[in-house]
Design a protein around this motif. Structure first.
Motif, PDB file in Angstrom:
ATOM      1  N   GLU A 161       0.606  -1.056  -0.052  1.00 19.10           N
ATOM      2  CA  GLU A 161      -0.056  -0.152   0.121  1.00 19.10           C
ATOM      3  C   GLU A 161       0.792   1.090  -0.282  1.00 19.10           C
ATOM      4  O   GLU A 161       2.334   1.244   0.587  1.00 19.10           O
ATOM      5  N   ILE A 162       0.234   2.583  -0.825  1.00 17.71           N
ATOM      6  CA  ILE A 162       0.477   3.574  -0.652  1.00 17.71           C
ATOM      7  C   ILE A 162       0.410   4.519  -0.232  1.00 17.71           C
ATOM      8  O   ILE A 162      -1.005   4.792  -0.931  1.00 17.71           O
ATOM      9  N   ASP A 163       0.684   5.287   0.864  1.00 19.53           N
ATOM     10  CA  ASP A 163      -0.315   6.214   1.282  1.00 19.53           C
ATOM     11  C   ASP A 163       0.649   8.085   0.494  1.00 19.53           C
ATOM     12  O   ASP A 163       1.981   8.100   1.252  1.00 19.53           O
ATOM     13  N   GLY A 164      -0.180   8.317  -0.646  1.00 21.29           N
ATOM     14  CA  GLY A 164       0.813   9.583  -0.221  1.00 21.29           C
ATOM     15  C   GLY A 164       0.211  11.139  -0.540  1.00 21.29           C
ATOM     16  O   GLY A 164      -0.662  11.038  -0.418  1.00 21.29           O
ATOM     17  N   THR A 165       0.591  12.018  -0.766  1.00 21.65           N
ATOM     18  CA  THR A 165       0.594  13.289  -0.973  1.00 21.65           C
ATOM     19  C   THR A 165       1.715  14.326  -1.250  1.00 21.65           C
ATOM     20  O   THR A 165       2.474  13.571  -1.887  1.00 21.65           O
ATOM     21  N   ILE A 166       0.857  14.713  -2.282  1.00 18.85           N
ATOM     22  CA  ILE A 166       0.801  16.411  -3.000  1.00 18.85           C
ATOM     23  C   ILE A 166       1.208  17.377  -2.254  1.00 18.85           C
ATOM     24  O   ILE A 166       0.346  17.808  -2.008  1.00 18.85           O
ATOM     25  N   THR A 178      -3.613   1.018  -3.601  1.00 21.05           N
ATOM     26  CA  THR A 178      -2.884  -0.569  -3.483  1.00 21.05           C
ATOM     27  C   THR A 178      -2.766  -1.378  -4.265  1.00 21.05           C
ATOM     28  O   THR A 178      -2.212  -2.969  -4.392  1.00 21.05           O
ATOM     29  N   GLN A 179      -2.215  -0.664  -5.201  1.00 21.34           N
ATOM     30  CA  GLN A 179      -2.745  -2.050  -6.453  1.00 21.34           C
ATOM     31  C   GLN A 179      -0.976  -2.322  -6.690  1.00 21.34           C
ATOM     32  O   GLN A 179       0.003  -1.583  -6.034  1.00 21.34           O
ATOM     33  N   GLN A 221       9.111   6.628   0.965  1.00 19.64           N
ATOM     34  CA  GLN A 221       9.472   6.402   2.473  1.00 19.64           C
ATOM     35  C   GLN A 221       9.188   5.300   3.031  1.00 19.64           C
ATOM     36  O   GLN A 221       7.725   4.575   2.923  1.00 19.64           O
ATOM     37  N   ALA A 222       9.910   4.787   4.354  1.00 18.38           N
ATOM     38  CA  ALA A 222       9.307   3.154   4.396  1.00 18.38           C
ATOM     39  C   ALA A 222       8.061   3.391   5.975  1.00 18.38           C
ATOM     40  O   ALA A 222       8.038   4.290   6.434  1.00 18.38           O
ATOM     41  N   ASN A 223       6.848   3.152   5.335  1.00 18.86           N
ATOM     42  CA  ASN A 223       6.474   3.033   6.557  1.00 18.86           C
ATOM     43  C   ASN A 223       6.073   2.248   7.542  1.00 18.86           C
ATOM     44  O   ASN A 223       5.721   1.910   8.790  1.00 18.86           O
ATOM     45  N   SER A 224       5.505   0.881   6.912  1.00 18.21           N
ATOM     46  CA  SER A 224       5.963   0.175   7.129  1.00 18.21           C
ATOM     47  C   SER A 224       6.631  -1.188   6.770  1.00 18.21           C
ATOM     48  O   SER A 224       5.313  -1.597   5.657  1.00 18.21           O
TER      49      SER A 224
END
Length: 451
Positions: free
Chosen positions: A208-213, A293-294, A443-446
């Motif tokens: 999963e990727i949590d991203g922000t611009i 989540t792709q 960055q690594a989240n988990s």
């Protein structure tokens, strides 16, 4: 939402800022908080949770660059709202001071207290908007010398003059450059925090990727900005957007599960050409948050092997391979692995000539730790750890150790392939040409590999 106190402490426990809004909590709350956090041992954890209660007082805290931002209250309030408030206070102060560290706080304490009195009145939140606060806050910031600055967020880890100027993310939104002039520039950062779980065979189980611009504007006059993203961007599965935008999701398309936009963003042409229009407010703000989540190519592959080497000995081999291009460099990498609770000693062996590597065995928590200063794309590094046990193992060692977890930062790289195609600024004149900086960071989240 009502809070009683707000204060900021250094890592040493020094009280940098303290404001008591309602006189409901004892004055010694700063000492109580610091002692509780520093010597936290409850629930088998070494770090205090962001929320805890001591003698009827609720303590909420977030840690930003080694500084504790803390709020206290005796009433029952929404924890997520208070934590969000603390993050926003940190961001507002950063917008005004240019950087968050102990030195900048002490040099600008009058300005900081003026900000706090406008943000919170008698314990009730009034506003956390940098743009609104500019009408009520009149003190000028004292700029700390650049050589003394510390990086404060993912955007601050970029290096190289061509990628990031020395003043990036360290300027106040209200202070001018020396000579009274203002440097016209804008920063757009695509920051992605990834969560990946590998099976013991090396296959990806979850991703999963949590991203922000993120945007920070130093443009005078608030001109309109057009931000163009990938034309093959799809929102929602099956190429059908959650906003009912229709687009094809062909091979290689960027497919986001969902996203949300800042209130200043206009989506008039987003359906047609994936372009966002906005007039950026003052300060740093998220233009767009998104989740994906792709399946994507994980930046690191981790292999772990544990072998028994006698009745009271075992050997651990950890290999990490960088799966990104050779012109990309990851930094501040930390690999951790819990060892069996009866481990008494560990000795380490790294490759000959490997620079910037540190190893440690934390005996209190039985944790193996491996730190690497940087890893170049395509490189592979191996750690061998020889373990000595205090008692003979009567079970499967692999079930009593692990999993392996990683933290890292990779500048100028993102795994989702979301790109800013162009950044257009409305011209005030034919000679108006502000600086544009578009940057990427992963960055690594988990990031966990099972054994």
């Amino acid at each position: 939402m009502m809070i009683s106190q707000f204060f900021v402490l250094s890592q040493r426990g020094d009280n940098i800022v303290f404001r008591d809004y309602r006189a409901e909590v004892p004055k010694g709350s700063t000492e109580t908080f610091f002692r509780k956090v520093k010597f936290w041992t409850e629930d088998g954890k070494e770090e205090a949770p962001p929320i805890f209660n001591v003698d009827g007082v609720n303590y909420f805290h977030v840690k930003v660059v080694g500084l504790f931002f803390v709020a206290t209250t005796r009433v029952n309030v929404s924890p997520s709202l208070v934590l969000e408030l603390l993050q926003r206070i940190a961001r507002v102060i950063k917008d005004y001071l240019g950087v968050l560290n102990e030195d900048s706080f002490r040099k600008n304490f009058v300005l900081v207290y003026e900000l706090l009195d406008e943000v919170i009145d008698f314990g009730y939140v009034q506003t956390t908007s940098t743009e609104v606060l500019k009408s009520y806050v009149f003190n000028e910031p004292i700029v700390v010398a650049p050589a003394r600055l510390q990086p404060i967020d993912p955007a601050a880890i970029f290096t190289g003059a061509k990628r990031m100027p020395g003043t990036a993310v360290t300027k106040s939104v209200v202070a001018n450059e020396p000579g009274g002039r203002r440097r016209e520039e804008i920063f757009v950062d695509i920051i992605e925090k990834i969560s990946v779980t590998f099976s013991s065979s090396g296959y990806i189980l979850t991703s999963e990727i949590d991203g922000t611009i993120q945007m920070k504007s130093y443009l005078s006059g608030n001109p309109e900005i057009r931000l163009a993203l990938n034309e093959d961007l799809s929102i929602g599965r099956g190429g059908r957007s959650i906003y009912d935008y229709r687009s094809s999701s062909g091979a290689g398309a960027v497919i986001l599960d969902d996203c949300n936009f800042h209130e200043s963003v206009r989506l008039d042409s987003f359906d047609m050409d994936r372009t966002l229009s906005l007039v950026p407010p003052d300060g740093e703000f998220p233009v767009m948050n998104y989740r994906m989540t792709q399946e994507f190519k994980a930046p690191f592959h981790v292999n772990t092997l544990i072998e028994e080497a006698g009745r009271l000995k075992a050997e651990v081999i950890i290999k990490i391979r960088a799966e990104f291009p050779s012109d990309v460099v990851a930094n501040t990498i930390t690999v951790q692995m819990p060892l069996p609770k009866y481990t008494s000693r560990a000795s380490f062996e790294v490759e000959t000539g490997a620079a910037g590597q540190r190893t440690d065995f934390k005996e209190s928590s039985k944790m193996l730790e491996w730190n690497l200063k940087k890893i170049v794309g395509g490189a592979e590094h191996t750690l061998r750890a020889k373990l000595t046990f205090a008692q003979e193992s009567h079970g499967n060692i692999t079930k009593e150790a692990g999993p392996v977890s990683m933290t890292f930062t990779i500048p100028m790289y993102n795994v989702s392939r979301l790109q800013v195609k162009y950044l257009q600024i409305a011209k005030k004149s034919s000679t108006y040409n502000p600086y544009r900086w578009v940057r990427y960071v992963t960055q690594a989240n988990s990031y966990v590999a099972r054994i």
